[in-house]
Design a protein around this motif. Structure first.
Motif, PDB file in Angstrom:
ATOM      1  N   PHE A  67      18.951  39.166   8.118  1.00 28.79           N
ATOM      2  CA  PHE A  67      18.399  38.208   9.069  1.00 28.79           C
ATOM      3  C   PHE A  67      19.482  37.289   9.607  1.00 28.79           C
ATOM      4  O   PHE A  67      20.534  37.103   8.986  1.00 28.79           O
ATOM      5  CB  PHE A  67      17.298  37.366   8.408  1.00 28.79           C
ATOM      6  CG  PHE A  67      17.767  36.576   7.208  1.00 28.79           C
ATOM      7  CD1 PHE A  67      18.414  35.357   7.348  1.00 28.79           C
ATOM      8  CD2 PHE A  67      17.552  37.062   5.926  1.00 28.79           C
ATOM      9  CE1 PHE A  67      18.850  34.628   6.250  1.00 28.79           C
ATOM     10  CE2 PHE A  67      17.985  36.345   4.808  1.00 28.79           C
ATOM     11  CZ  PHE A  67      18.637  35.122   4.977  1.00 28.79           C
ATOM     12  N   ARG A  69      19.339  33.406  10.944  1.00 25.90           N
ATOM     13  CA  ARG A  69      18.429  32.264  11.007  1.00 25.90           C
ATOM     14  C   ARG A  69      18.284  31.762  12.444  1.00 25.90           C
ATOM     15  O   ARG A  69      19.253  31.702  13.195  1.00 25.90           O
ATOM     16  CB  ARG A  69      18.929  31.131  10.110  1.00 25.90           C
ATOM     17  CG  ARG A  69      18.917  31.477   8.630  1.00 25.90           C
ATOM     18  CD  ARG A  69      19.324  30.296   7.761  1.00 25.90           C
ATOM     19  NE  ARG A  69      19.456  30.692   6.368  1.00 25.90           N
ATOM     20  CZ  ARG A  69      18.437  30.731   5.499  1.00 25.90           C
ATOM     21  NH1 ARG A  69      17.232  30.378   5.907  1.00 25.90           N
ATOM     22  NH2 ARG A  69      18.643  31.112   4.244  1.00 25.90           N
ATOM     23  N   ALA A 121      13.586  33.740  12.352  1.00 26.29           N
ATOM     24  CA  ALA A 121      14.805  34.551  12.207  1.00 26.29           C
ATOM     25  C   ALA A 121      14.733  35.768  13.115  1.00 26.29           C
ATOM     26  O   ALA A 121      13.666  36.158  13.589  1.00 26.29           O
ATOM     27  CB  ALA A 121      14.980  35.005  10.756  1.00 26.29           C
ATOM     28  N   SER A 123      15.406  39.548  12.456  1.00 29.41           N
ATOM     29  CA  SER A 123      15.548  40.428  11.303  1.00 29.41           C
ATOM     30  C   SER A 123      15.960  41.814  11.754  1.00 29.41           C
ATOM     31  O   SER A 123      15.605  42.262  12.850  1.00 29.41           O
ATOM     32  CB  SER A 123      14.224  40.513  10.536  1.00 29.41           C
ATOM     33  OG  SER A 123      13.819  39.238  10.080  1.00 29.41           O
ATOM     34  N   THR A 224      22.569  36.895   6.726  1.00 32.91           N
ATOM     35  CA  THR A 224      22.546  37.522   5.405  1.00 32.91           C
ATOM     36  C   THR A 224      22.259  39.008   5.578  1.00 32.91           C
ATOM     37  O   THR A 224      21.370  39.385   6.352  1.00 32.91           O
ATOM     38  CB  THR A 224      21.478  36.890   4.496  1.00 32.91           C
ATOM     39  OG1 THR A 224      21.857  35.551   4.174  1.00 32.91           O
ATOM     40  CG2 THR A 224      21.300  37.687   3.208  1.00 32.91           C
ATOM     41  N   SER A 335       8.576  28.753   6.072  1.00 23.63           N
ATOM     42  CA  SER A 335       9.274  27.668   5.398  1.00 23.63           C
ATOM     43  C   SER A 335       8.460  26.383   5.463  1.00 23.63           C
ATOM     44  O   SER A 335       8.656  25.467   4.668  1.00 23.63           O
ATOM     45  CB  SER A 335      10.664  27.462   6.014  1.00 23.63           C
ATOM     46  OG  SER A 335      10.548  27.151   7.391  1.00 23.63           O
ATOM     47  N   ASP A 402      14.198  38.404   1.758  1.00 22.05           N
ATOM     48  CA  ASP A 402      13.150  37.383   1.812  1.00 22.05           C
ATOM     49  C   ASP A 402      13.427  36.257   0.819  1.00 22.05           C
ATOM     50  O   ASP A 402      13.304  35.065   1.147  1.00 22.05           O
ATOM     51  CB  ASP A 402      11.800  38.039   1.506  1.00 22.05           C
ATOM     52  CG  ASP A 402      10.629  37.117   1.771  1.00 22.05           C
ATOM     53  OD1 ASP A 402      10.357  36.823   2.948  1.00 22.05           O
ATOM     54  OD2 ASP A 402       9.971  36.691   0.801  1.00 22.05           O
ATOM     55  N   GLU A 404      16.312  35.351  -0.359  1.00 20.46           N
ATOM     56  CA  GLU A 404      17.477  34.604   0.128  1.00 20.46           C
ATOM     57  C   GLU A 404      17.091  33.673   1.262  1.00 20.46           C
ATOM     58  O   GLU A 404      17.529  32.512   1.303  1.00 20.46           O
ATOM     59  CB  GLU A 404      18.553  35.594   0.600  1.00 20.46           C
ATOM     60  CG  GLU A 404      19.834  34.935   1.087  1.00 20.46           C
ATOM     61  CD  GLU A 404      20.695  34.362  -0.024  1.00 20.46           C
ATOM     62  OE1 GLU A 404      21.530  33.472   0.268  1.00 20.46           O
ATOM     63  OE2 GLU A 404      20.539  34.795  -1.192  1.00 20.46           O
ATOM     64  N   PHE A 405      16.269  34.155   2.176  1.00 20.80           N
ATOM     65  CA  PHE A 405      15.904  33.330   3.334  1.00 20.80           C
ATOM     66  C   PHE A 405      15.179  32.058   2.901  1.00 20.80           C
ATOM     67  O   PHE A 405      15.458  30.973   3.409  1.00 20.80           O
ATOM     68  CB  PHE A 405      15.024  34.124   4.299  1.00 20.80           C
ATOM     69  CG  PHE A 405      14.712  33.381   5.564  1.00 20.80           C
ATOM     70  CD1 PHE A 405      15.583  33.436   6.638  1.00 20.80           C
ATOM     71  CD2 PHE A 405      13.580  32.586   5.685  1.00 20.80           C
ATOM     72  CE1 PHE A 405      15.326  32.732   7.817  1.00 20.80           C
ATOM     73  CE2 PHE A 405      13.307  31.881   6.840  1.00 20.80           C
ATOM     74  CZ  PHE A 405      14.183  31.949   7.912  1.00 20.80           C
ATOM     75  N   TYR A 406      14.257  32.203   1.977  1.00 18.71           N
ATOM     76  CA  TYR A 406      13.434  31.053   1.582  1.00 18.71           C
ATOM     77  C   TYR A 406      13.969  30.305   0.360  1.00 18.71           C
ATOM     78  O   TYR A 406      13.337  29.359  -0.106  1.00 18.71           O
ATOM     79  CB  TYR A 406      11.993  31.504   1.313  1.00 18.71           C
ATOM     80  CG  TYR A 406      11.280  31.924   2.573  1.00 18.71           C
ATOM     81  CD1 TYR A 406      10.877  31.000   3.519  1.00 18.71           C
ATOM     82  CD2 TYR A 406      11.025  33.276   2.826  1.00 18.71           C
ATOM     83  CE1 TYR A 406      10.232  31.392   4.682  1.00 18.71           C
ATOM     84  CE2 TYR A 406      10.379  33.681   3.986  1.00 18.71           C
ATOM     85  CZ  TYR A 406       9.989  32.726   4.912  1.00 18.71           C
ATOM     86  OH  TYR A 406       9.352  33.123   6.056  1.00 18.71           O
TER      87      TYR A 406
END
Length: 477
Positions: A67, A69, A121, A123, A224, A335, A402, A404-406
């Motif tokens: 993704f 951001r 994001a 993705s 990421t 988020s 997922d 990592e993103f959150y």
């Protein structure tokens, strides 16, 4: 209300029989194998690019997920849809390859490559044979760092997206009812913007908007990448470092997001589709975010209410009354809190009956205690389904991206099963009271023949009208 509660109790007794059956179900759930996050390596390049490598040697494939951001959140306020066009154009010419050559390279290797914009994001995901790992990295780095955004490809893709919206309005408005719903619920909040744009906003987007979005929002520090499968971690780290170390950081910081407030009372958006023989409806309010502490209990309750075929909602609207061919409920958790929504459809003449029954199911859920056998049924179902979603390398690549993103730890995965096993009726009552809205506090979106359902719609709250043919997903201010 009393009749509905009785019907729900009768349905449960019919389906599940005696308490002995529930004891067997609970015992089976207790022996469900634990889900463990596979061993992985995480490193960050000096330019900020985060990489996660997950060796998984069971099949000769490497799956990737990642993704950048920002996503639709970074769209210009007056031009939602830019991020979606950027994502769709990443593989339509990049590096030394034209759009055709890029597609031919992917398909010729038997691989897949997809990118899409979400609310927060852009993705990307896909997979290649392990032997084509060098090609995978080359194509991915070209798509992210060196996309062409060719004028002809841009125009063709943008026009196609506009036609998709028009086609959905003509043939299947159910594809769009959620977009109208989020616009009505969230309003000016970023979650209210159509992530893929509208007919009007897409038509206004230029090639320069797409190029400018990429220049401002793509960069190593906002990205990421996760690779899972038959990979050599040492080789991958060296190859990825060589491919991406020259990528600069993004020129603009990632946009931030504030929570939207829940609404009180009812509001109705009536979208006129003259001659329609069905009414598509969406009911919603602001729900919970990805870090919600009551997640296991909430998943169990929503499974019972509208998350499976034998749910209370589908049973009442489809199986017993025959008012619809399907009904479901869901929570979107970002988020910050996304929406809780109920979706279904019915014949024009039964619009009021279907809505009334939907409200009754929600009120019964809010004010009636779940029976122990209902909880055990849901627990067995969720525990049985959960491991199946984490079997392949592609599943794990997406899951670790997922997390990592959150900013979630591995306990979000490994602790989920044990947490489900411990949920009791007090916890289900607490999340029902906290996360599910009252039937009196909902945004209603109805797509149907306004001349025939206008009077019905007015029973449920203040009505705002717009035409399905309008080129936006919200009424003109």
């Amino acid at each position: 209300m009393k009749r509905l509660t009785t019907l729900v109790a009768a349905f449960i007794a019919l389906i599940f029989g005696s308490a002995l059956a529930f004891d067997a179900t609970a015992a089976a759930a207790a022996t469900t194998p634990a889900v463990k996050v596979p061993a992985n390596t995480r490193f960050v390049l000096p330019n900020g690019l985060t990489v996660i490598l997950v060796p998984k040697k069971d099949v000769p494939l490497i799956a990737f997920s990642g993704f950048i951001r920002g996503g639709a959140l970074a769209d210009p306020v007056d031009k939602p849809g830019v991020a979606s066009l950027v994502a769709g154009l990443l593989d339509r010419g990049a590096g030394k390859r034209s759009a055709y050559e890029f597609a031919d390279a992917v398909e010729g290797a038997g691989g897949t490559f997809t990118a899409a914009a979400t609310a927060e994001a852009i993705s990307m995901y896909g997979q290649f044979l392990a032997r084509d790992r060098a090609l995978l990295i080359e194509l991915l780095s070209d798509a992210l760092m060196r996309p062409h955004f060719d004028a002809a490809e841009f125009s063709s893709y943008r026009n196609r997206e506009i036609e998709f919206i028009k086609s959905a309005k003509d043939s299947d408005p159910s594809q769009l009812v959620g977009i109208y719903g989020r616009a009505a619920l969230f309003g000016a909040h970023p979650y209210g913007r159509p992530q893929g744009g509208s007919e009007r906003t897409l038509a206004a987007i230029t090639q320069g908007d797409v190029v400018g979005f990429h220049a401002a929002n793509f960069g190593a520090d906002r990205t990421t990448l996760v690779f899972a499968g038959d990979l050599d971690a040492k080789w991958m780290k060296q190859a990825l470092t060589a491919a991406f170390s020259g990528w600069a950081k993004a020129k603009s910081p990632a946009p931030t997001l504030k929570p939207a407030p829940r609404i009180t009372g009812r509001r109705v958006l009536l979208i006129d589709s003259p001659g329609a023989v069905q009414t598509y409806f969406w009911l919603g309010n602001v729900g919970v975010d990805r870090h919600y502490s009551g997640r296991p209990a909430l998943d169990l309750v929503n499974t019972l209410y509208g998350g499976r075929f034998t749910s209370i909602l589908n049973t009442e609207l489809r199986i017993k009354s025959g008012l619809s061919y399907g009904a479901n409920s869901s929570f979107v958790r970002g988020s910050v809190p996304g929406e809780f929504s109920i979706r279904s459809f019915t014949q024009t003449g039964t619009t009021g009956q279907a809505l009334d029954l939907t409200f009754q199911t929600l009120e019964t859920l809010k004010h009636g205690a779940l029976a122990p056998e209902m909880l055990e049924s849901s627990r067995a179902y969720v525990l049985g389904q959960y491991p199946l979603r984490l079997e392949t390398a592609a599943n794990w690549a997406a899951t670790l991206a997922d997390l990592e993103f959150y900013g979630l730890g591995k306990d979000y995965i490994e602790g989920y099963g044990p947490a489900l096993a411990k949920v009791d009726l007090a916890e289900t009552a607490a999340v029902t009271a906290d996360a599910f809205p009252r039937a009196a506090d909902l945004v209603l979106v109805l797509i149907g023949d306004a001349a025939k359902i206008r009077e019905t719609a007015a029973k449920y709250g203040t009505v705002t009208e717009m035409k399905l043919s309008q080129p936006d997903f919200a009424p003109a201010p």
